[in-house]
Design an enzyme around this catalytic site. Structure first.
Site, PDB file in Angstrom:
ATOM      1  CG  MET A  79      -1.804  -1.162   1.290  1.00  0.00           C
ATOM      2  SD  MET A  79      -3.131  -1.179   2.880  1.00  0.00           S
ATOM      3  CE  MET A  79      -3.952   0.271   2.630  1.00  0.00           C
ATOM      4  CG  HIS A  80       0.657   3.339   2.418  1.00  0.00           C
ATOM      5  ND1 HIS A  80      -0.744   3.834   2.841  1.00  0.00           N
ATOM      6  CD2 HIS A  80       0.769   2.508   3.270  1.00  0.00           C
ATOM      7  CE1 HIS A  80      -1.231   2.866   3.980  1.00  0.00           C
ATOM      8  NE2 HIS A  80      -0.181   2.261   4.263  1.00  0.00           N
ATOM      9  CG  ASP A 236      -0.179  -5.345   1.782  1.00  0.00           C
ATOM     10  OD1 ASP A 236      -0.820  -4.441   2.373  1.00  0.00           O
ATOM     11  OD2 ASP A 236       1.321  -5.221   2.084  1.00  0.00           O
TER      12      ASP A 236
END
Length: 491
Positions: A79-80, A236
């Site tokens: 992520m991110h 995830d």
């Protein structure tokens, strides 16, 4: 057949799952992280695509007939990460990853610009999130910022290469700080605070929805048929929840991957940002979740293995088990990439404390296993402070292969931990389940059930008591070093 692709930090995993939810095959391809400066963590998005092709073509080579029957693909990913594209879909710079800590000042600026940010986004502004990264690019690389046509999360860049479409799911997008998490839509206020608008964002979908068909040339290269649907997928952790059936409120999992996550499903949006708890959309419509996140978990074991010259992680774990002894007062702070929950401190560092001439490589490794467990205990504590009730905990991720570590975790957390068959497959299996839902439209509760339990590790009350005393020392050590970390970062 359904294909799940998980874009992790250290590699891409692809799993082939049949309609009986049996993992027919899996393949992986490695990735490396670039750290060109202190606090920086980057990857080349082209390496993601190459690794994805490598993993999938390995499945095609070994299982051509099964691959030809794939009707849906699900995506999961780290992520991110900020993947910046120009108007011709060219990558403008290396992607800035989730464990990059350079944007601390930009977090403060973003909060100054939008004081209500935690109320919209369900989270504090932290360097790991996507929005502060864009403020950093605007300040330090304005020539690149001016060329941005699209910002995509890592797995969604893979989707673009697969389908030609700009799309993302709710769970992954909730980690950007641009989403109105309660409303499940982009927030114009949060986007405007970083000089962006919805034109630079992908279209939003639920994780169970189809987002487009696989491009013919990709389908041909991968040995797939026509009309293969690509599901919205998930970040995830939400994909991991789909894989182990964490949908019902109060059900939870503990993930021992590169990072560490304690994930709890919620019936509604339940933010607690002041203590570093994340509140995100789940990958299923009408569900949310909370997470406590530690930035270094199984990666700490990888690090100490390399540091001590052990032949491999499994050998080092065997040495720890053979030693069969406590580390006494030896402590390890696992903050090798800073820390998120509960400290929100990008300047925190890894620390061994209490070393003597008598300590061995096995002692260092056991201290690492304990230190990561104590970090999880901090996360469990802040979830409890918010009134979150955890009814059950499953364990997933690469670290789930170690029963030794599972025993330490159960003792430290003071609760039973359930291990499932194929728990190390994790998010990739959940992504395959989301692919199936996108194709069939089935009820998620009938498909995303908990896999069979392999075993349950119960806590040892005496060991739990010993760890409680050591946990207090662990917490005190961080408090005493907190200011020193900041001073060190400024020199």
């Amino acid at each position: 057949m359904y294909l799940g692709i998980d874009l992790g930090t250290s590699g891409v995993k692809a799993v082939l799952v049949d309609h009986d939810q049996t993992v027919v095959a899996q393949a992986t391809a490695p990735l490396t992280v670039s750290r060109p400066r202190p606090l920086w963590s980057e990857q080349d998005p082209e390496s993601w695509w190459q690794a994805t092709n490598s993993a999938v073509t390995e499945l095609r080579r070994c299982y051509p007939r099964d691959m030809a029957e794939v009707t849906g693909i699900g995506l999961s990913g780290q992520m991110h990460g900020a993947t910046l594209l120009d108007g011709r879909d060219r990558v403008l710079r290396p992607a800035i990853l989730w464990n990059d800590g350079r944007s601390g000042a930009e977090c403060a600026e973003l909060t100054r610009r939008v004081p209500e940010l935690p109320r919209f986004a369900g989270n504090l502004a932290m360097p790991g999130f996507t929005a502060p990264k864009l403020l950093w690019v605007a300040e330090h690389e304005p020539e690149i910022f001016g060329q941005i046509a699209k910002v995509l999360l890592p797995k969604d860049y893979i989707r673009l290469r697969m389908t030609g479409r700009y799309a993302s799911d709710m769970s992954d997008s909730a980690g950007t700080l641009w989403l109105d998490v309660a409303g499940r839509r982009w927030s114009p206020e949060l986007l405007d605070a970083t000089g962006l608008d919805e034109d630079e964002m992908p279209e939003l979908f639920e994780g169970t929805e189809p987002t487009g068909l696989l491009l013919p040339e990709v389908a041909s290269a991968w040995g797939l048929g026509d009309a293969v649907e690509v599901a919205g997928g998930a970040g995830d952790n939400a994909a991991g929840a789909a894989g182990v059936g964490v949908l019902k409120p109060g059900s939870a999992f503990l993930s021992l991957g590169t990072s560490g996550v304690l994930f709890v499903a919620n019936a509604g949006f339940a933010p607690n940002p002041d203590r570093g708890v994340h509140a995100f959309c789940h990958c299923f419509p009408g569900l949310w979740h909370q997470m406590s996140v530690i930035l270094s978990a199984a990666s700490c074991l990888t690090w100490v293995t390399r540091l001590t010259g052990a032949a491999g992680e499994s050998q080092l774990l065997a040495e720890v088990e053979a030693a069969g002894r406590s580390t006494g007062s030896l402590l390890f702070l696992p903050y090798l990439s800073g820390e998120r929950t509960p400290h929100n401190d990008p300047h925190a560092k890894g620390v061994f404390f209490g070393l003597t001439h008598e300590h061995t490589r096995a002692d260092l490794a056991r201290a690492v296993l304990e230190g990561v467990a104590y970090a999880f205990a901090d996360g469990q504590g802040v979830l409890g402070e918010a009134g979150t009730e955890i009814t059950s905990v499953s364990v997933i991720g690469g670290g789930a292969r170690s029963r030794l570590w599972g025993g330490i975790l159960a003792d430290v957390l003071g609760r039973p931990l359930t291990y499932h068959a194929g728990g190390d497959v994790g998010p990739a299996f959940g992504a395959a389940r989301l692919a199936r839902l996108a194709v069939t439209g089935e009820d998620p509760l009938t498909v995303c059930t908990p896999p069979d339990s392999d075993f349950v590790i119960e806590p040892d009350p005496e060991a739990s008591e010993r760890h409680a005393a050591k946990l207090a020392l662990y917490r005190g050590l961080y408090r005493n070093l907190q200011e020193m970390f900041r001073v060190q970062a400024s020199t």
